[in-house]
Scaffold this motif. Structure first.
Motif, short mmCIF file in Angstrom:
data_model
loop_
_atom_site.label_atom_id
_atom_site.label_comp_id
_atom_site.label_asym_id
_atom_site.label_seq_id
_atom_site.Cartn_x
_atom_site.Cartn_y
_atom_site.Cartn_z
N GLY A 1 0.81 -1.17 -0.08
CA GLY A 1 -0.22 0.04 -0.04
C GLY A 1 0.60 1.30 -0.07
N LEU A 2 0.10 2.42 -0.37
CA LEU A 2 0.91 3.87 -0.27
C LEU A 2 0.01 4.67 0.25
CD1 LEU A 2 1.32 2.36 -3.62
CD2 LEU A 2 2.98 4.40 -3.46
N ILE A 3 0.70 5.57 1.16
CA ILE A 3 0.03 6.69 1.83
C ILE A 3 0.60 8.09 1.45
CG2 ILE A 3 -0.46 7.69 4.05
CD1 ILE A 3 -0.11 5.11 5.40
N LEU B 1 5.69 4.39 1.20
CA LEU B 1 5.54 2.99 0.51
C LEU B 1 5.82 1.97 1.65
CD1 LEU B 1 5.44 1.15 -2.06
CD2 LEU B 1 7.71 1.56 -2.19
N LEU B 2 4.64 1.11 1.61
CA LEU B 2 4.45 0.00 2.44
C LEU B 2 4.41 -1.27 1.80
CD1 LEU B 2 2.04 1.95 4.56
CD2 LEU B 2 4.21 1.63 5.45
N PRO B 3 5.42 -2.02 1.54
CA PRO B 3 5.42 -3.44 0.89
C PRO B 3 4.82 -4.56 1.89
CG PRO B 3 7.63 -2.32 0.61
CD PRO B 3 6.75 -1.62 1.77
N GLN B 4 3.89 -5.22 1.53
CA GLN B 4 3.35 -6.34 1.82
C GLN B 4 2.43 -5.93 3.01
OE1 GLN B 4 7.03 -8.46 2.89
NE2 GLN B 4 7.31 -9.17 0.54
N LEU C 1 -3.31 -0.89 6.79
CA LEU C 1 -3.02 0.38 6.19
C LEU C 1 -3.93 1.57 6.78
CD1 LEU C 1 -1.44 1.92 3.56
CD2 LEU C 1 -3.31 1.30 2.43
N HIS C 2 -4.94 1.39 6.88
CA HIS C 2 -6.21 2.32 7.54
C HIS C 2 -5.80 2.61 8.97
CE1 HIS C 2 -9.34 2.77 4.50
NE2 HIS C 2 -8.89 1.51 3.99
#
Length: 647
Positions: A266-268, A320-323, A329-330
């Motif tokens: 995911g991405l933030i 950037l948050l792999p896996q 993520l929320h």
């Protein structure tokens, strides 16, 4: 040949020559002495007074003369005694000793056995004069000399053996300080650092010791300077000078590199409009201070492993948050919002912080993901009470939870559904350094790569079970195929930090000493930056059993590269973000700098995902010593097929 061996050889040859010379001298003295004694005995027997012999009758006188001579001589002294009258009408007499086979070998007799000697003397008997001829006993002389030769050989061997042992231990004792200096030099060459040896009583060795110590200090200082220069160059190219986070170019490079793995994540995107308000209504010092506070809050809040944080514009920060799973993520976005909102209160500006989220699609590009994040930020601005929104379009596969991936992997282990693919690393000398092991799970019609589930295993601290299965399978494969090149196995972060996994390795490796030399373990660079204690213990364990290890994603973190000098890996695999855009002068300079830093310690540098000939040629010019990727795999396969065809 070493100096010790050369000096020992010269000393032994000199000693052997002296022993041989001494033995030959003694042999010649004994030979001359024995011959002389034999001759003297014969001369003494013939120099006696024969006037007292009976003279009544010739035969009586002849018998008396022969008896007298045999009494004077020992059978060892003569071989024949011939008594011949001058009057041919009288009877002659010949006395011979009994002859047996000589104990001396034929070659010895041929060389030293020609020592015949005879002496003649005239004696007056009753009615005639006789001529007495005595010949020496050559057989006894040869046997005596052969006996002396064996005795001398035994004595010479004993003396030479004792001399050799004494010289060996004396030279070994004298060369001990020199040997310590040699070991010091070898450590200096291999590790570019070494513990200085103790001073000796030899002045010249002490001078060498001082020179080596000075050289070691200079090398260490040079490495530290080089590491700092590499870090400075990397920071200048990729670090934002105010926030000290990665800049836009750095973040986009990491995003592009991550997208090639086709793994979930995911991405933030955090938009801090409060920064504009600070610059406009306060001053630049307060604006810069606010940016640093936001960066510090983000660093403290984001603890996800292998994450990448960057400032991509004046007011935007991206993560950037792999896996990462969707629910996590929320949850992370809410914690970020909670950490940043207090920073906006002094400015009293609405919507000072808005956060957009996106889950990666396998087919999405970097620009598409950034566009989704922009749309999510716009949507977040529509709900001031909770300014967090997620872009539409996430795929179903990413909604799978951590427990799903855990059960999937455990089931694949039980049912032997994990398959392995080996990708070779080719060095510049065209030798295969090792083959990296890539694991996949075949489930129905889907092929699931390790990148999709390793993150979930790490979050659940279950990576060790997967790593144990891979290691066991690779050990069996190496045992079954002795021609197989060494295998490199990627370790999960949770395994590196797991003491139980360390104990399992400690029990496994001693049973496979030959396999250990054909095993590599790859450890993420993040393990050398955080959790270094357990990483240090694992590296010490691997070195104890001659298992080599490397660092994956080398250069990714904005940390000093001096940790290389502490861990001494066999190789580093340069982060793909530094090798994908080689036409960029700044990126090429950074790549060269970090590669030279590793190269100065004798560490191999390997570039991954090499896909084109142009990329291969360009990397060869930038201190990269090994290559891995599709084009390399194709070259190695073609060479292997040609070799099999010729066989």
């Amino acid at each position: 040949m070493t100096l010790f061996k050369n000096l020992f050889r010269i000393t032994i040859i000199t000693g052997l020559s002296l022993v041989i010379l001494m033995s030959v001298t003694r042999f010649l003295a004994l030979q001359n002495g024995t011959k002389h004694a034999q001759q003297q005995h014969i001369k003494h027997a013939l120099s006696q007074d024969f006037s007292l012999l009976p003279r009544q009758h010739y035969d009586t006188s002849l018998v008396a003369l022969s008896a007298f001579l045999t009494m004077q001589l020992h059978p060892y002294d003569y071989q024949t005694i011939v008594i011949a009258p001058t009057n041919t009408q009288q009877q002659s007499l010949t006395i011979s000793t009994s002859q047996t086979k000589s104990t001396a070998p034929a070659w010895f007799i041929a060389i030293f056995g020609d020592d015949s000697y005879s002496q003649t003397h005239s004696i007056n008997l009753a009615t005639d004069t006789v001529v007495v001829t005595i010949s020496n006993n050559e057989k006894w002389l040869s046997d005596k000399l052969w006996l002396y030769t064996k005795q001398l050989f035994i004595e010479a061997s004993a003396i030479f053996t004792g001399y050799t042992l004494v010289i060996f231990f004396l030279l070994r004792l004298a060369f001990a300080p020199f040997q310590r200096l040699v070991v010091h030099a070898q450590q200096l060459e291999k590790n570019h650092q070494a513990n200085p040896p103790s001073r000796t009583r030899y002045q010249d060795l002490n001078q060498l010791h001082a020179s080596y110590s000075s050289l070691a200090h200079q090398l260490e200082s040079h490495f530290r300077i080089q590491a700092k220069e590499a870090a400075h160059l990397r920071e200048k190219a990729y670090r934002d000078p105010i926030s000290q986070l990665g800049n836009r170019e750095y973040f986009l490079n990491q995003l592009d590199a991550w997208l090639t793995k086709e793994e979930q994540g995911g991405l933030i995107l955090i938009q801090a409009r409060v920064i504009n308000h600070s610059y406009r209504y306060k001053n630049y010092q307060q604006g810069d201070h606010l940016i640093r506070e936001i960066a510090q809050a983000l660093n403290q809040t984001i603890t996800h492993s292998n994450s990448t944080l960057g400032r991509i514009s004046k007011t935007e920060f991206a993560v950037l948050l792999p896996q990462i799973q969707q629910e996590k993520l929320h949850a992370l976005a809410e914690r970020i919002l909670g950490a940043l909102m207090p920073l906006t209160k002094p400015f009293n500006t609405p919507l000072g912080i808005t956060i957009g989220l996106a889950i990666s699609e396998n087919t999405a590009s970097a620009s598409q993901l950034l566009a989704q994040l922009d749309n999510a930020v716009i949507a977040a601005a529509q709900s001031p009470a909770k300014p967090i929104a997620q872009s539409e379009g996430e795929g179903s596969i990413h909604n799978k939870g951590k427990q799903y991936w855990k059960e999937l992997v455990l089931s694949a282990i039980r049912n032997q559904q994990i398959h392995f693919h080996y990708q070779p690393v080719l060095m510049q000398n065209n030798q295969v350094y090792h083959q990296e092991v890539f694991s996949t799970i075949q489930r129905h019609d889907d092929l699931i790569t390790a990148n999709q589930f390793v993150g979930a295993l790490d979050e659940l601290s279950q990576g060790a079970q997967f790593d144990k299965h891979v290691i066991t399978a690779c050990v069996k494969q190496l045992q079954a195929d002795r021609q197989l090149p060494p295998l490199a196995i990627n370790l999960t972060r949770s395994s590196v930090q797991d003491p139980a996994f360390h104990r399992w390795l400690h029990e496994l490796l001693p049973y496979h000493p030959l396999i250990c030399k054909r095993l590599f373990f790859e450890i993420q660079e993040g393990c050398f930056i955080e959790g270094t204690d357990m990483t240090q213990l694992l590296c010490q364990l691997l070195k104890r059993f001659d298992v080599r290890f490397g660092i994956d994603n080398f250069g990714r973190h904005f940390k000093s590269l001096e940790y290389l000098n502490d861990f001494k890996p066999a190789y580093v695999k340069i982060d793909f973000a530094f090798t994908m855009q080689l036409n960029n002068p700044a990126q090429s300079a950074v790549l060269t700098s970090i590669s030279r830093t590793a190269h100065s310690l004798g560490i191999e540098t390997i570039a991954t995902r090499v896909e084109t000939e142009t990329q291969l040629e360009r990397l060869s010019e930038l201190f990269v010593s090994g290559f891995q990727g599709f084009i390399i795999e194709r070259q190695v396969t073609r060479a292997k097929n040609l070799a099999q065809h010729h066989d």
